[in-house]
Enzyme design. Structure first.
Site, PDB file in Angstrom:
ATOM      1  N   TYR A   1      10.837  -1.558  -9.353  1.00 60.19           N
ATOM      2  CA  TYR A   1      11.510  -0.800  -8.293  1.00 60.19           C
ATOM      3  C   TYR A   1      12.284  -1.717  -7.341  1.00 60.19           C
ATOM      4  CZ  TYR A   1       7.057  -1.483  -5.694  1.00 60.19           C
ATOM      5  OH  TYR A   1       5.941  -2.008  -5.081  1.00 60.19           O
TER       6      TYR A   1
ATOM      7  N   PHE B   1       0.861  -1.186   0.000  1.00 59.52           N
ATOM      8  CA  PHE B   1       0.000   0.000   0.000  1.00 59.52           C
ATOM      9  C   PHE B   1       0.890   1.227   0.000  1.00 59.52           C
ATOM     10  CE2 PHE B   1       0.536  -1.614   4.289  1.00 59.52           C
ATOM     11  CZ  PHE B   1       0.973  -0.500   4.991  1.00 59.52           C
TER      12      PHE B   1
END
Ligand code: NAP
Length: 289
Positions: free
Chosen positions: A154, A104
């Site tokens: 990432y 999140f």
């Protein structure tokens, strides 16, 4: 763009493959294609009612065999139980797709240490739990196998606002490359996929809640101008899971339409320069030469 299945019929025939987080989103899409290619499928996650419903729908859609097993990937004994019931139902296990994840968005300083731990535990510990438990079994049985890990781009660039996920996915990537070498002698092969934006209910509602999806339209960040189609990812996953990729080991394959490179390229923002300005710059250069 092609969104049909890429591999030959029967490319995964009689292979038993476990997909963590296989009841929803991308795990479901990849698992469905494995079934279409002849695999027996085991799907696991925490919500058994979601898994059972998905299993039913997958079987109806593909005619394949699906076993739904409840398992929190953070709990090693539950992971071992998945392997036990899989062997009871299908016999030998051939492949593992580590796909389950939690994530999140938040400024990192707002996270409690428990929230940080939760993401690390699901993504990193969950992946190492499954890989270790199955790897030990494969090695003890003198049997090879294939592991495919879902990471993100990432994992190597890092990213603000999803730092626990970035730390965990980087760990999964390190595990992929380490064990690809260490366990090759046991005929265990290990690769990863780094997907760019692929719309899914679960991940997108947590990463782009409310009208953020309109404000930060992910398609606009992708040089090819669109998000991914689930079948495009499923084609790549099936290839990496199959023996067609037997010489691919320790690799991470990015499937993101060029998204991360666009963010990384120092001059990529020049995309915003209009054609007339390029004409002007060219004319100026011409004068000087
Ligand atoms: P998703 O639908 O939310 O899938 C996540 C799955 O993980 C769910 O089925 C969930 O099921 C399961 N899960 C969560 N916590 C678990 C736990 N403790 N134990 C077992 N299972 C657990 O999201 P998705 O978009 O398909 O993501 C799938 C993978 O793709 C993830 O690894 C994600 O990082 C990666 N990814 C996605 C995108 C994208 O654009 N969608 C981009 C890059 C990478 P339960 O809630 O039932 O446990």
């Amino acid at each position: 763009m092609r969104t049909d299945g890429m591999l030959k019929e029967g490319a995964l025939k009689d292979q038993t493959i476990i997909v963590t987080g296989g009841g929803t989103g991308l795990g479901r899409a990849m698992g469905t294609y494995f079934l279409e290619l002849g695999a027996n499928l085991v799907i696991t996650s925490r919500k058994i009612e979601v898994l059972e419903q998905t299993a039913k729908e997958m079987e109806a859609e593909t005619g394949g065999k699906v076993l739904a097993v409840q398992c929190d990937v953070r709990e090693y004994d539950q992971v071992e139980n998945v392997l036990k019931v899989t062997e009871e139902r299908f016999g030998q296990i051939h492949g593992l797709l580590n796909n389950a994840a939690g994530n999140f968005i938040s400024p990192t300083e707002r996270l409690s240490n428990r929230a940080f731990d939760t993401v690390i535990d699901i993504v990193l510990k969950g992946t190492t739990n499954f890989t270790l438990a199955l790897g030990k079994k494969w090695i003890a049985n003198k049997q090879g196998g294939t592991v495919l890990n879902i990471v993100t781009t990432y994992a190597w660039t890092g990213s603000g606002y999803v730092v626990p996920s970035a730390c965990a996915k980087a760990g999964v990537l390190a595990m992929t490359r380490s064990l690809a070498v260490e366990w090759a002698k046991y005929k265990i092969r290990m690769n990863a996929i780094a997907p760019g934006p692929f719309p899914t209910e679960g991940a997108w509602s947590r990463l782009l809640p409310g009208d953020l999806v309109k404000k930060f339209d992910p398609a606009k960040l992708v040089p090819v101008g669109r998000v991914g189609e689930h079948q495009e990812l499923a084609n790549l996953a099936a290839y990496l899971m199959s023996d067609f990729s037997a010489y691919v080991n320790g690799e991470v394959v990015t499937i993101d339409g060029g998204e991360w490179l666009q963010g990384a390229g120092e001059f990529s923002h020049l995309e915003k320069i209009p054609q007339e300005m390029w004409d002007m710059l060219e004319a100026q250069r011409g004068k000087k030469q």
